[in-house]
Design a protein around this motif. Sequence first.
Motif, PDB file in Angstrom:
ATOM      1  N   LEU A   1      23.727 -10.531  66.403  1.00 39.37           N
ATOM      2  CA  LEU A   1      23.845 -11.807  67.109  1.00 39.37           C
ATOM      3  C   LEU A   1      24.898 -11.656  68.198  1.00 39.37           C
ATOM      4  O   LEU A   1      26.008 -11.189  67.934  1.00 39.37           O
ATOM      5  CB  LEU A   1      24.259 -12.926  66.144  1.00 39.37           C
ATOM      6  N   TYR A   2      24.561 -12.085  69.414  1.00 35.15           N
ATOM      7  CA  TYR A   2      25.457 -11.891  70.555  1.00 35.15           C
ATOM      8  C   TYR A   2      26.081 -13.214  70.987  1.00 35.15           C
ATOM      9  O   TYR A   2      25.377 -14.199  71.212  1.00 35.15           O
ATOM     10  CB  TYR A   2      24.699 -11.267  71.728  1.00 35.15           C
ATOM     11  N   ASP A   3      27.407 -13.189  71.086  1.00 33.31           N
ATOM     12  CA  ASP A   3      28.155 -14.312  71.657  1.00 33.31           C
ATOM     13  C   ASP A   3      28.602 -13.883  73.053  1.00 33.31           C
ATOM     14  O   ASP A   3      29.448 -12.998  73.207  1.00 33.31           O
ATOM     15  CB  ASP A   3      29.366 -14.640  70.776  1.00 33.31           C
ATOM     16  N   VAL A   4      28.005 -14.509  74.084  1.00 31.49           N
ATOM     17  CA  VAL A   4      28.311 -14.110  75.464  1.00 31.49           C
ATOM     18  C   VAL A   4      29.122 -15.185  76.194  1.00 31.49           C
ATOM     19  O   VAL A   4      29.243 -15.162  77.417  1.00 31.49           O
ATOM     20  CB  VAL A   4      27.013 -13.821  76.251  1.00 31.49           C
ATOM     21  N   GLN A   5      29.685 -16.116  75.437  1.00 29.49           N
ATOM     22  CA  GLN A   5      30.399 -17.212  76.090  1.00 29.49           C
ATOM     23  C   GLN A   5      31.872 -16.894  76.332  1.00 29.49           C
ATOM     24  O   GLN A   5      32.572 -17.659  76.995  1.00 29.49           O
ATOM     25  CB  GLN A   5      30.248 -18.494  75.262  1.00 29.49           C
ATOM     26  N   GLY A   6      32.329 -15.756  75.819  1.00 29.51           N
ATOM     27  CA  GLY A   6      33.697 -15.314  76.091  1.00 29.51           C
ATOM     28  C   GLY A   6      33.724 -14.342  77.249  1.00 29.51           C
ATOM     29  O   GLY A   6      32.705 -14.070  77.887  1.00 29.51           O
ATOM     30  N   PRO A   7      34.893 -13.753  77.527  1.00 36.88           N
ATOM     31  CA  PRO A   7      35.010 -12.825  78.668  1.00 36.88           C
ATOM     32  C   PRO A   7      34.211 -11.540  78.486  1.00 36.88           C
ATOM     33  O   PRO A   7      33.765 -10.946  79.456  1.00 36.88           O
ATOM     34  CB  PRO A   7      36.514 -12.545  78.736  1.00 36.88           C
ATOM     35  N   ILE A   8      34.041 -11.089  77.238  1.00 39.89           N
ATOM     36  CA  ILE A   8      33.210  -9.905  76.982  1.00 39.89           C
ATOM     37  C   ILE A   8      32.235 -10.237  75.855  1.00 39.89           C
ATOM     38  O   ILE A   8      32.555 -11.044  74.966  1.00 39.89           O
ATOM     39  CB  ILE A   8      34.065  -8.676  76.580  1.00 39.89           C
ATOM     40  N   PRO A   9      31.033  -9.650  75.880  1.00 37.51           N
ATOM     41  CA  PRO A   9      30.059  -9.938  74.816  1.00 37.51           C
ATOM     42  C   PRO A   9      30.567  -9.471  73.454  1.00 37.51           C
ATOM     43  O   PRO A   9      31.158  -8.389  73.332  1.00 37.51           O
ATOM     44  CB  PRO A   9      28.817  -9.144  75.241  1.00 37.51           C
ATOM     45  N   VAL A  10      30.355 -10.287  72.454  1.00 35.41           N
ATOM     46  CA  VAL A  10      30.725  -9.961  71.072  1.00 35.41           C
ATOM     47  C   VAL A  10      29.447  -9.965  70.239  1.00 35.41           C
ATOM     48  O   VAL A  10      28.628 -10.881  70.346  1.00 35.41           O
ATOM     49  CB  VAL A  10      31.722 -10.993  70.513  1.00 35.41           C
ATOM     50  N   VAL A  11      29.259  -8.929  69.432  1.00 40.63           N
ATOM     51  CA  VAL A  11      28.086  -8.867  68.570  1.00 40.63           C
ATOM     52  C   VAL A  11      28.517  -8.870  67.115  1.00 40.63           C
ATOM     53  O   VAL A  11      29.464  -8.178  66.728  1.00 40.63           O
ATOM     54  CB  VAL A  11      27.218  -7.624  68.881  1.00 40.63           C
ATOM     55  N   LYS A  12      27.860  -9.679  66.318  1.00 39.26           N
ATOM     56  CA  LYS A  12      28.076  -9.719  64.869  1.00 39.26           C
ATOM     57  C   LYS A  12      26.811  -9.221  64.192  1.00 39.26           C
ATOM     58  O   LYS A  12      25.709  -9.693  64.496  1.00 39.26           O
ATOM     59  CB  LYS A  12      28.381 -11.154  64.413  1.00 39.26           C
ATOM     60  N   ASN A  13      26.978  -8.267  63.271  1.00 38.39           N
ATOM     61  CA  ASN A  13      25.825  -7.664  62.606  1.00 38.39           C
ATOM     62  C   ASN A  13      25.709  -8.126  61.163  1.00 38.39           C
ATOM     63  O   ASN A  13      26.716  -8.264  60.455  1.00 38.39           O
ATOM     64  CB  ASN A  13      25.926  -6.137  62.637  1.00 38.39           C
ATOM     65  N   VAL A  14      24.470  -8.361  60.743  1.00 36.59           N
ATOM     66  CA  VAL A  14      24.166  -8.680  59.347  1.00 36.59           C
ATOM     67  C   VAL A  14      23.097  -7.696  58.891  1.00 36.59           C
ATOM     68  O   VAL A  14      22.028  -7.602  59.506  1.00 36.59           O
ATOM     69  CB  VAL A  14      23.649 -10.127  59.200  1.00 36.59           C
ATOM     70  N   PHE A  15      23.379  -6.946  57.829  1.00 32.29           N
ATOM     71  CA  PHE A  15      22.441  -5.921  57.388  1.00 32.29           C
ATOM     72  C   PHE A  15      21.254  -6.536  56.643  1.00 32.29           C
ATOM     73  O   PHE A  15      21.405  -7.503  55.893  1.00 32.29           O
ATOM     74  CB  PHE A  15      23.148  -4.890  56.508  1.00 32.29           C
ATOM     75  N   VAL A  16      20.075  -5.951  56.902  1.00 35.46           N
ATOM     76  CA  VAL A  16      18.835  -6.412  56.274  1.00 35.46           C
ATOM     77  C   VAL A  16      18.644  -5.658  54.965  1.00 35.46           C
ATOM     78  O   VAL A  16      18.669  -4.419  54.964  1.00 35.46           O
ATOM     79  CB  VAL A  16      17.629  -6.156  57.204  1.00 35.46           C
ATOM     80  N   PRO A  17      18.461  -6.353  53.850  1.00 37.86           N
ATOM     81  CA  PRO A  17      18.235  -5.646  52.582  1.00 37.86           C
ATOM     82  C   PRO A  17      16.923  -4.869  52.629  1.00 37.86           C
ATOM     83  O   PRO A  17      15.891  -5.423  53.012  1.00 37.86           O
ATOM     84  CB  PRO A  17      18.155  -6.780  51.545  1.00 37.86           C
ATOM     85  N   PRO A  18      16.947  -3.582  52.266  1.00 43.39           N
ATOM     86  CA  PRO A  18      15.699  -2.805  52.287  1.00 43.39           C
ATOM     87  C   PRO A  18      14.765  -3.164  51.150  1.00 43.39           C
ATOM     88  O   PRO A  18      13.560  -2.945  51.237  1.00 43.39           O
ATOM     89  CB  PRO A  18      16.184  -1.357  52.166  1.00 43.39           C
ATOM     90  N   ASP A  19      15.326  -3.713  50.086  1.00 47.86           N
ATOM     91  CA  ASP A  19      14.541  -4.011  48.889  1.00 47.86           C
ATOM     92  C   ASP A  19      13.802  -5.329  49.075  1.00 47.86           C
ATOM     93  O   ASP A  19      14.411  -6.367  49.341  1.00 47.86           O
ATOM     94  CB  ASP A  19      15.465  -4.088  47.669  1.00 47.86           C
ATOM     95  N   LEU A  20      12.479  -5.288  48.908  1.00 44.87           N
ATOM     96  CA  LEU A  20      11.667  -6.496  49.067  1.00 44.87           C
ATOM     97  C   LEU A  20      11.989  -7.544  48.020  1.00 44.87           C
ATOM     98  O   LEU A  20      11.715  -8.723  48.206  1.00 44.87           O
ATOM     99  CB  LEU A  20      10.180  -6.136  48.981  1.00 44.87           C
ATOM    100  N   GLU A  21      12.564  -7.113  46.891  1.00 40.96           N
ATOM    101  CA  GLU A  21      12.837  -8.053  45.812  1.00 40.96           C
ATOM    102  C   GLU A  21      14.065  -8.912  46.101  1.00 40.96           C
ATOM    103  O   GLU A  21      14.244  -9.969  45.510  1.00 40.96           O
ATOM    104  CB  GLU A  21      13.051  -7.293  44.487  1.00 40.96           C
ATOM    105  N   GLU A  22      14.908  -8.446  47.025  1.00 38.55           N
ATOM    106  CA  GLU A  22      16.114  -9.218  47.329  1.00 38.55           C
ATOM    107  C   GLU A  22      15.757 -10.463  48.117  1.00 38.55           C
ATOM    108  O   GLU A  22      14.909 -10.445  49.002  1.00 38.55           O
ATOM    109  CB  GLU A  22      17.108  -8.351  48.116  1.00 38.55           C
ATOM    110  N   ASP A  23      16.398 -11.556  47.793  1.00 38.67           N
ATOM    111  CA  ASP A  23      16.079 -12.843  48.398  1.00 38.67           C
ATOM    112  C   ASP A  23      17.005 -13.115  49.574  1.00 38.67           C
ATOM    113  O   ASP A  23      18.165 -13.489  49.407  1.00 38.67           O
ATOM    114  CB  ASP A  23      16.213 -13.956  47.344  1.00 38.67           C
TER     115      ASP A  23
END
Length: 743
Positions: free
Chosen positions: A167-189
């Motif tokens: 997710l990119y926040d471009v409202q500050g002086p430099i772009p900031v990205v926050k990452n959230v990892f996707v669970p590889p396991d289909l069983e995870e909710d």
Amino acid sequence: MAVRATVSRFPAVPEALEACALQWGVAVTPFAAADELGHAPAKGACGDRVPRCEHCWAYFNSYCDLERWGWGCALCGTLNGFDDDTARRFQSPDACPELNFSFVDLEIPVDDAGDGVQARPVYVAAVDLACSEEFLELIKSALLAALEALIPGSLFGLMTFSHKIGLYDVQGPIPVVKNVFVPPDLEEDGLPVALEDAMPLLSFLAPVDTCKDRIAAALETLRPTSSWERGAASGQEDDTVLLGGRGFGTAMSALIDYLSSEYGSTFALARVFAFLSGAPDYGAGQLDTRRYGEQYASKGVDADLSLLPEQIPFYRDLAAVAVQAGVCIDIFAVTDEYTDLASLKFLSIESGGSLFLYANTDDSTLPQDIYRLLSRPYAFGCVLRLRTSSDFEPGNSYGHFFPDPQYENVQHIICCDSFATYAYDFEFAHNDGFSRHTDPAVVQIAFQYSVVEPVEETSGNEGQSSESYKFCLKRRLRIRTLQYRPARNISEIYDSVDPEVVLHILVHKVILESLDKGVREGRHQVHAWLALLAARYNQSMSDARTPVSSIDIDFSQCPQLQMIPQLVFALLRSPLLRLHEEGVHPDYRIYLQCLFSALDPSSLAKAIYPLLISYSSPDKQAFPRHTLSRAALIMSESPIFLLDAFTNLVVYYSSTADPSIPFPPPHDCLLRTTINRLKQDRCITPKLTFIHGGKDDSTLFDSYLIEEQDVDGSGFTTGSGFVAFRESVRNVAAEIIQEESGS
């Protein structure tokens, strides 16, 4: 609102409908700015106060009979009384467009929730990073073009996905990205962290007018995720072949949930542009692409039927969630690998979006397409209702909408632009047909929709801040009422045929047949219909028994039908209905199904049977239409040809063209002007190719000369492709005639 009927003189009784063997219905382009003749609707207010019939609920229109104290419904004949409000309004006819016009567009009052910031346009780009550098460069170009098309005050969000969501926040002086990892396991909710917790939505959605440069800077930071990075995230060993890394399903599900919190408070509709470089293969919604490589022939299985259905209902179900969240998703797939669009298409078309497919990055029109998409007006939250007079009724409906769960013949459209077209076919309500053959049949189409419009600022302040841009939500009701006379005989029906609309409804039907029973069955249905039409035509034109050799399959006595055999032949030769073993990629077939089922009749006719125009010079047209054969080229003796296949425009100079004729044509000539006009009038950007016969490879141009190709796909023959097809139709028509005559 453009409305075109298959026949302008309706069959009077069910026997006439069966005897003519034609499709009976209409094609409707509800958000078109004008009708099929170019006339704009009469504008007005008080759309919520148009009188309605107490019996059939049709809207009052200019065909209704006015009485002193009431009005007679043009559809069902019911006499309705005026209430005090209507009687008072109708005393000022100029303020009531419905009194004087059969095509009106009326504003409906919206409560205060539609004012100001609550209706800001919201756009989100979701970019696949499990991709190549070339793919990413194309997407960057496309998004830079998109930013130029967005109106000031729009909000824009940039999200990436692979084995993680960025997710990119471009409202500050430099772009900031926050990452959230996707669970590889289909069983995870779901995700380990909700996107709202990773970044507040209003930090993610940036105003385009003040942050355009920073959005562009953020785009430049995008890089494909490396294989070792994805392998580490999925827990794979260093020496294993990486499988997975495109967590598209999880990303879309999380994004829809993320946006839903501001639906109705920040925006009325959010549009998501999802850019894919391959099939989802990680996390929720991953697709198994191995089914494309299976040897269906050795198993005795129809490959076309096996590859057209969806694998899993995940994306269809996700589309329903998107609709409830006010999110419309357009999918742009840039890949030549099997991506299973049969499963993915539902996320786009059932949420109100479109599906685009590009085989490579080299000559992709993606930047132009997304610019066009954002530059043209669109409506959302639409309701489409077709009503008819009491002797007939709508049968099937076709297009990218979904039926109302409670009311018959009511369709909901999430997002609709000025090109989107839908179709209905008709059937008689009873065996008597039109009981009074002198009375016209009446069709009324009501289209209720919303648009977001900028509010005009009167302060004169040049340097507006993002907060000063205001938008309002407008709700409108568009009503079109049409009359059609019943035909006195079969000849009148045939003389009133619109072949492009006949093809339009035929294509809708054959797409559904292919999805249900396979492409072979769809091909059989089309061929059988043409043979039946030829048989019925000959039966109506001759009382005597006709020998096979004398059966007229060229419809020589009816100019309106003469193009239909060529249209059907071209449909059978098109990738829509060619077989899997002929090399038609299943994703391309799905793309064409989605594209063709949204086109207006004229555009669809060009996509099926291209228009070939000849020019004696770049500034002078020679002939407006030729058949698609080499013989036509030779006989015309023209040096230049323009072929319009809707998705492709080809300018072909014959090998015998005078060397003094400039190639390619000059920018200020008639031919170039025509090309530019054609490009502007498209929902997608056609590829433009210039070919000089004898010097350049003319394979592309030759491939469109379909009348010399065999209908079963064996390529160029001795020029008997269309001739052999005509004979096959003649033989089947003769069998029908002989069987029905009892001989």
